[in-house]
Design an enzyme around this catalytic site. Structure first.
Site, short mmCIF file in Angstrom:
data_model
loop_
_atom_site.label_atom_id
_atom_site.label_comp_id
_atom_site.label_asym_id
_atom_site.label_seq_id
_atom_site.Cartn_x
_atom_site.Cartn_y
_atom_site.Cartn_z
N ASP A 1 0.79 -1.30 0.03
CA ASP A 1 0.07 -0.03 -0.14
C ASP A 1 0.85 1.37 -0.02
OD1 ASP A 1 -1.92 -1.60 0.06
OD2 ASP A 1 -2.51 -1.32 2.25
N SER B 1 -12.23 -0.92 -5.61
CA SER B 1 -12.81 -1.68 -6.90
C SER B 1 -14.29 -1.72 -6.86
CB SER B 1 -12.00 -3.23 -6.82
OG SER B 1 -10.68 -2.88 -6.95
N ASN C 1 -2.81 0.91 -7.12
CA ASN C 1 -2.97 -0.01 -5.75
C ASN C 1 -4.04 -0.74 -5.53
OD1 ASN C 1 -0.02 0.06 -5.51
ND2 ASN C 1 -0.36 1.97 -4.45
N TYR C 2 -5.45 -0.08 -5.60
CA TYR C 2 -6.57 -0.59 -4.99
C TYR C 2 -7.64 -0.90 -6.15
CZ TYR C 2 -4.03 0.98 -1.02
OH TYR C 2 -3.02 1.31 -0.06
N ILE C 3 -7.57 0.15 -7.21
CA ILE C 3 -8.53 -0.27 -8.19
C ILE C 3 -8.15 -1.25 -9.06
CG2 ILE C 3 -9.89 0.79 -10.12
CD1 ILE C 3 -9.88 3.48 -8.58
#
Length: 911
Positions: free
Chosen positions: A125, A663, A868-870
């Site tokens: 992260d 996401s 990093n997250y989607i």
């Protein structure tokens, strides 16, 4: 190397649970009903709250801690903690070091038969908040700049803050998540029942009914086992078409066949039959690592001065002095007292070990005070070297680069199971001074030169082991087929292990990303159960259960990292499970202020609204006699939290929530989009969706110091285009003066944004810009002529070319004097002028979109969410669905990293 220079050590000290800091007070094991009722009476009811949304990210001069009285005692007030340093910039995209990449001897041990639970905090992260203002020393502690009420600006079409609107949107998305989770489980249950009744299983699908072969529905496959392109709502991508043999008479050479084989693509995402076994490779060949060049001593006339006296020292000490001297222009480091202290300790120790320093006569010079050290001569030497390198002719630079590339070429790739794979960073990090991130306690320490004797090589048993530098040997040779690393060593600052891994666009790294996002997709099935459970447990009478439920709530709603146990010699960074008394400020009825150092010593400061039960729980967890230093969640550890989460689904940890929430939110926003307009408009709309995800998931940052300057430059560019439009309109009047009456006098008036002073300044800028372009092109052509051995152009040629700039300057002066603009170009017409105006209008519109986008995103970390997250497949879906080139969203590096996502889905794929 996948690990950054400030990775934390693998070995962690036991968690203190408040016993080593503060008073050591611990929460009671059980919460009596009387305490719950007392808290209910103390806390006023929240009105118009928006739990789950950050409501500010700015400073407070004074904070009220636990406003209501507790046990009859009024709470004290304290100033906002100045000990929390401001944040520092960081790379948005960082690769995750997977547990399976580490040597067997360095992994956490897990008992056989038990599911391995990753208790680490989010290693992949990127930090949530705050960039350091340029020119500020880390010792000048300040809070983030004050933001608007919502820290994201007001909505454009309403007086209501955007945060309130998004709070409702977030609640709606969570309800949709609950509905989808139930639908998925119901569908799987029905499919399972149907199989049981009919006796049909995937293996028995070859049986025929009424003479027709029964196909197995992809819906029967668990989410974690599905290939992305096989989701029921998606159109299955076409398989690679086999190349037909050319009937034409064309003989293929061996080179052609080799090149074709080299370019053949391995679409691993379409072949997931291997599963997630522990064996990562069968054969592995590579050429090891590249070491930095040896130290070159400074010239005799370049010496550090101590108390005005030039001193000589051993090369080992001189090299360390050079590290500091070379970076004198990095004031935020060299002016940092912690940096100075740590450097000087290591420097003087090395001096002592190598015989100390002497003056020109050989007399001992006792270096005891940092303030008497003068590194300016060293800085001037290195600065001159840097300037000389920049001034090298282009041909010379090209030659040096070619030589470097030729030397490093053998290390660029490895052979992994017979396939050529690019290596990430094969260079051993050179020695220097450790900088760290945020206010790291070890900043300024000397990073020692890594020797071959420290390096372990991982390679196939049958492969040729790369030769170490002459006179050296490798520490160890391993054949760890369960690891994805090629080489490793331990650095001296934090005791962290550094790894040489495959590049981000390699199959192994791609599979790691794929598994990460598939794990988040799997959470879709259980998210409603997890949320229902922790909401019930928020009122549990057992303290441990209530603390755990509250922690999961904060992790889910506000994207807090779980936190990790820390040793005494590590940076005092915390996450949710390791929050201390002073890190949380409570403001009745339901506002919570977080203020602590997060990952990489980056400050996390945010004010949020929470459910009243959560607010009440935090009051109980902070109940006297607890005080500064005591832990909030003193009956909870990160490993215990992740172990509990793994009961819902294998591999579920706190960090999966961050990926899932980002996401799933993005998927919901894209699902309802029906966009029209230009590509630029669509890019703005995508970024708006990305921005909402970042806000909903609390991916905040403070406004960058350079933001205003960047906006001013962008504004000047827009004004420059408007000035061009005005000149073209004046040319139209020059061609046909009657057109003013035909089109209206207002069309030909000067734009309100443009005043006379700005026009003069802009004209000077245009003239100077043209001069610089002419000179740059002239010098480049001369360098090429020189490199080709031809005669260079004389300075007279440059003067002749510069006449164009002089003519432009004269033209502007005449226009300012007469107020008229003569038509330019061959055969100028009204139609051509109008066409040019239309082009300029489109450019202005695009720049206006950019300016709006930049302003909207000044306090939101879009890159953190997007990279990093989607799930990158969602960005690909947007690109294909609305016809926007993927280059608008992913740089070349990211396109290589997410190649699997770009090629594996079509516009119908869903998260």
């Amino acid at each position: 190397m996948s690990s950054s220079d400030d990775d934390m050590p693998l070995a962690k000290a036991p968690k203190t649970n408040g016993l080593m800091n503060g008073s050591g007070h611990k929460s009671n094991g059980v919460i009596p009903k009387s305490v719950d009722k007392a808290m209910d009476r103390e806390i006023p009811s929240a009105v118009n709250g928006a739990p789950g949304i950050s409501i500010r990210n700015g400073p407070m001069e004074e904070m009220d801690i636990d406003g209501p009285e507790q046990n009859g005692k009024a709470s004290n007030k304290r100033k906002a903690r100045a000990s929390m340093g401001h944040g520092k910039s960081y790379k948005e995209a960082s690769d995750e070091d997977d547990e399976d990449a580490k040597p067997l001897s360095k992994r956490r041990r897990v008992s056989k038969g038990k599911t391995k639970v990753d208790s680490d905090s989010d290693s992949d992260d990127a930090p949530l908040v705050s960039k350091k203002a340029k020119g500020k020393s880390p010792t000048i502690l300040r809070k983030p700049v004050k933001a608007s009420e919502t820290a994201i600006g007001e909505s454009e079409d309403s007086d209501a803050p955007l945060g309130q609107k998004l709070a409702k949107e977030k609640a709606m998305i969570e309800k949709r998540a609950e509905k989808e989770a139930k639908a998925i489980r119901k569908e799987e249950k029905q499919a399972s029942t149907k199989k049981h009744v009919n006796g049909t299983t995937p293996s028995s699908s070859k049986r025929k009914s009424n003479g027709v072969k029964k196909e197995v529905s992809d819906d029967d496959v668990p989410l974690s086992s599905k290939a992305p392109a096989k989701k029921k709502t998606a159109t299955k991508p076409e398989a690679p078409t086999p190349k037909k043999k050319n009937k034409a008479v064309k003989k293929e050479t061996e080179e052609d066949l080799e090149a074709e084989a080299e370019e053949e693509e391995y679409r691993w995402w379409e072949d997931l039959s291997k599963g997630d076994g522990t064996k990562k490779w069968s054969t592995l060949e590579h050429n090891g690592v590249v070491f930095p060049p040896p130290y070159e001593p400074l010239p005799n006339n370049v010496q550090m001065r101590y108390d005005g006296i030039p001193v000589r020292m051993a090369p080992e000490a001189e090299e360390i002095a050079g590290f500091f001297g070379a970076m004198l222009n990095s004031t935020h480091n060299v002016e940092n007292p912690t940096f100075q202290k740590n450097f000087f300790e290591d420097f003087t120790k090395t001096l002592k070990d190598t015989g100390g320093a002497t003056d020109k006569n050989g007399n001992k010079v006792n270096i005891k005070e940092f303030s008497k050290c003068d590194f300016q001569p060293i800085f001037e030497y290195f600065d001159a070297q840097r300037t000389a390198k920049k001034a090298l002719p282009a041909a010379e630079k090209k030659k040096l680069k070619a030589e470097k590339d030729e030397t490093e070429a053998p290390y660029l790739y490895c052979m992994w199971d017979g396939r050529k794979q690019k290596v990430g960073n094969f260079r051993v990090e050179p020695p220097g001074l450790f900088r760290g991130r945020g206010d790291h306690p070890k900043t300024g320490r000397v990073k020692k030169r890594v020797q071959p004797e420290q390096i372990t090589i991982n390679i196939g048993a049958e492969a040729k082991v790369p030769s170490p530098p002459e006179g050296h040997r490798w520490k160890e040779i391993k054949h760890d087929q369960e690891g994805t690393w090629l080489a490793m060593w331990q650095e001296n600052i934090n005791g962290a292990y550094k790894y040489v891994m495959l590049a981000a666009n390699s199959d192994i790294k791609g599979q790691s990303d794929y598994k990460k996002f598939e794990k988040a997709r799997e959470l879709k099935k259980y998210i409603d159960i997890v949320r229902n459970d922790y909401e019930k447990e928020l009122k549990d009478k057992v303290m441990q259960t209530r603390q755990r439920a509250t922690a999961v709530y904060l992790i889910d709603k506000f994207a807090l990292r779980a936190g990790n146990e820390k040793g005494d010699d590590e940076a005092d960074t915390v996450g949710c499970c390791s929050l201390k008394f002073e890190h949380i400020t409570l403001k009745p009825p339901n506002k919570v202020i977080f203020d602590f150092l997060g990952k990489d010593s980056i400050r996390f400061y945010d004010e949020v609204e929470v459910d009243q039960q959560v607010f009440k729980n935090l009051m109980i967890f902070k109940k006297p006699p607890k005080t500064d230093g005591d832990e909030i969640f003193d009956r909870l550890t990160t490993s215990a939290l992740n172990k509990h989460l793994s009961n819902y689904m294998p591999g579920l940890t706190a960090k999966v929530f961050r990926t899932y929430n980002a996401s799933f939110t993005m998927a919901n926003l894209l699902r309802d989009m029906k966009l029209t307009g230009s590509v630029a408009q669509k890019v703005v709309d995508y970024n708006e969706a990305n921005r909402r995800v970042a806000i909903l998931c609390n991916h905040k940052r403070t406004v960058a110091a350079a933001h205003e300057t960047q906006m001013e430059k962008l504004g000047d560019r827009i004004k420059g285009l408007k000035y061009q439009k005005w000149r073209i309109k004046q040319m139209m009047l020059d061609i046909d003066p009657k057109i003013k009456k035909k089109l209206g006098a207002e069309m030909f008036e000067l734009d309100d944004d443009l005043d006379e002073a700005w026009i003069r300044e802009h004209q000077n800028f245009l003239v100077e810009e043209q001069r610089q372009k002419i000179e740059k092109k002239f010098n480049k052509e001369n360098e090429k002529l020189k490199a080709d051995g031809e005669k260079e152009m004389k300075h007279k040629e440059l003067e002749e070319r510069l006449e164009a700039a002089n003519e432009l300057e004269k033209k502007f002066k005449k226009e300012n004097k007469t107020g008229k603009v003569e038509a330019e170009g061959k055969g100028p017409t009204i139609e051509r002028c109008q066409a040019n105006l239309d082009k300029l209008d489109q450019r202005i519109q695009n720049m206006d979109f950019q300016a709006k986008d930049k302003e909207n995103n000044k306090e939101v970390a879009l890159g953190t969410s997007k990279i990093n997250y989607i799930d990158p497949r969602l960005t690909v879906v947007f690109s294909k669905k609305f016809g926007v080139p993927i280059e608008k969203f992913f740089s070349k590096t990211l396109r290589e990293k997410f190649d699997w996502a770009i090629k594996s889905v079509d516009e119908n794929w869903e998260f």
